[in-house]
Design an enzyme around this catalytic site. Sequence first.
Site, PDB file in Angstrom:
ATOM      1  N   GLY A  93       0.924  -1.100  -0.014  1.00 48.99           N
ATOM      2  CA  GLY A  93      -0.106   0.059  -0.014  1.00 48.99           C
ATOM      3  C   GLY A  93       0.639   1.167   0.087  1.00 48.99           C
ATOM      4  O   GLY A  93       0.686   2.446   0.674  1.00 48.99           O
ATOM      5  N   GLY A  97      -1.027   8.009   1.186  1.00 48.58           N
ATOM      6  CA  GLY A  97      -1.065   7.860   2.718  1.00 48.58           C
ATOM      7  C   GLY A  97       0.152   7.350   3.316  1.00 48.58           C
ATOM      8  O   GLY A  97       1.342   8.067   3.079  1.00 48.58           O
ATOM      9  N   SER A 221      -4.355  -0.439  14.398  1.00 43.34           N
ATOM     10  CA  SER A 221      -4.884   0.766  14.937  1.00 43.34           C
ATOM     11  C   SER A 221      -5.154   0.483  16.511  1.00 43.34           C
ATOM     12  O   SER A 221      -5.486  -0.874  16.889  1.00 43.34           O
ATOM     13  CB  SER A 221      -6.273   0.862  14.167  1.00 43.34           C
ATOM     14  OG  SER A 221      -7.173   1.877  14.748  1.00 43.34           O
ATOM     15  N   TYR A 246     -13.462  -3.418  10.438  1.00 40.86           N
ATOM     16  CA  TYR A 246     -12.259  -2.996  10.499  1.00 40.86           C
ATOM     17  C   TYR A 246     -11.608  -3.343  11.872  1.00 40.86           C
ATOM     18  O   TYR A 246     -10.442  -3.726  11.845  1.00 40.86           O
ATOM     19  CB  TYR A 246     -12.373  -1.616  10.401  1.00 40.86           C
ATOM     20  CG  TYR A 246     -11.118  -0.833  10.449  1.00 40.86           C
ATOM     21  CD1 TYR A 246     -10.130  -0.604   9.191  1.00 40.86           C
ATOM     22  CD2 TYR A 246     -10.687  -0.085  11.250  1.00 40.86           C
ATOM     23  CE1 TYR A 246      -8.864  -0.198   9.176  1.00 40.86           C
ATOM     24  CE2 TYR A 246      -9.279   0.549  11.454  1.00 40.86           C
ATOM     25  CZ  TYR A 246      -8.679   0.559  10.386  1.00 40.86           C
ATOM     26  OH  TYR A 246      -7.419   1.059  10.406  1.00 40.86           O
TER      27      TYR A 246
END
Length: 383
Positions: A93, A97, A221, A246
């Site tokens: 990724g 970001g 997270s 998530y």
Amino acid sequence: MHKKAKVVPQPKVNPQQHAKMAEDMKQRLKVEELAENIDELEDVVEDVFPLLMITVIISSLILVIFLIRMYIRYSVNNPSKNRMDGRTVLITGGTSGLGKATAVELAKRNARVIITGRDLVKAEAIARNIRKKTGNQQVNAVHLDLGSLRNIRDFADDFSKSEKFLHVLINNAAYMGPKSVTDDGLERTLAVNYLGHFYLTHLLTDKLKKNAPSRIINVISDTYVRGKIDFDDLALNKGYSVYGAYTRSKLAQVMFMLECHRRLFSSCVWSFGVHPGACNTELLRNYPGMMGNILRVISRVMFKSPEDGCQTIVYCAVSDGLREFSGKIFSNCKALKPSDKVKDKDVAKKLWNVSAQLCGFKDETPPEEAAAPAPSTEEKKEQ
């Protein structure tokens, strides 16, 4: 003859009495004037008070938002100045970001950086941009779709053949959005955020061992503490929510990170979880409905930039002396103790075995409790 008018004598006024009367008159005038002013002031207050209250409320809200924004955006700069000469880093990724910001920072430290993306044209354009920006010509892009187990296998095969080294694997890519399934029939959030990285790490483990001491960094997270894993409903058929899917994927990532630590620490492959904080990235681009629109606006105003958010990821990739912190979660360049929720070894082992079955391989490396082996010569240099 006319009679003379009779003159009536005027009473004599005492000067003191006259002065007192004048003073009384002044006081009455002042009282009357004051009463008029008070009436006028009351009229003004009645007209202005609602506006004044609105101004106070808005000012208070702005102050509260400003303080919350400062709290959310709080971050520290990576204190390590170490360079990455001769070291290879793979970032999933890496086209936007946190992944892109991390790639830029590591390229500045002269690492050989390989970024992945589902859109190869976009990934190659980002790689060219990073090379131009940093002057580091060792930045390359490759195609990888973490939602496809077959593509992950093909990628790992090609990578193992074309790349001699791998010192740092950064599992960063993430999906957050409506319920959908991958080509393999798996729930997309769990497949991309966790299972794809699980499989990729498994396929590249030998490469990491050969280049030890090496590192695995999972971008997680702190919402993992709200996640729940139901092994009987991995497809989330009993109920799907964007947030719930998530948090479940992040819980799985943390448990995976701890299991990697247990299995690979003795091979000098160290595992870290990094909570970058709330960052303004493209993670929310697929969040549906009005809530998605609101969250995207909030993220632009309130969340920290990817450049700030990536500092801890870079810290875990380059800093010395982190060997003893393998298996820990980092935030703002400091180690945190993982929640007791992820310390159940039986659940972690079950998750590992189920994941291996979904990926189509048999787990042949039972975990061993991590011991602290004597540091090798390379480790001593790094420490």
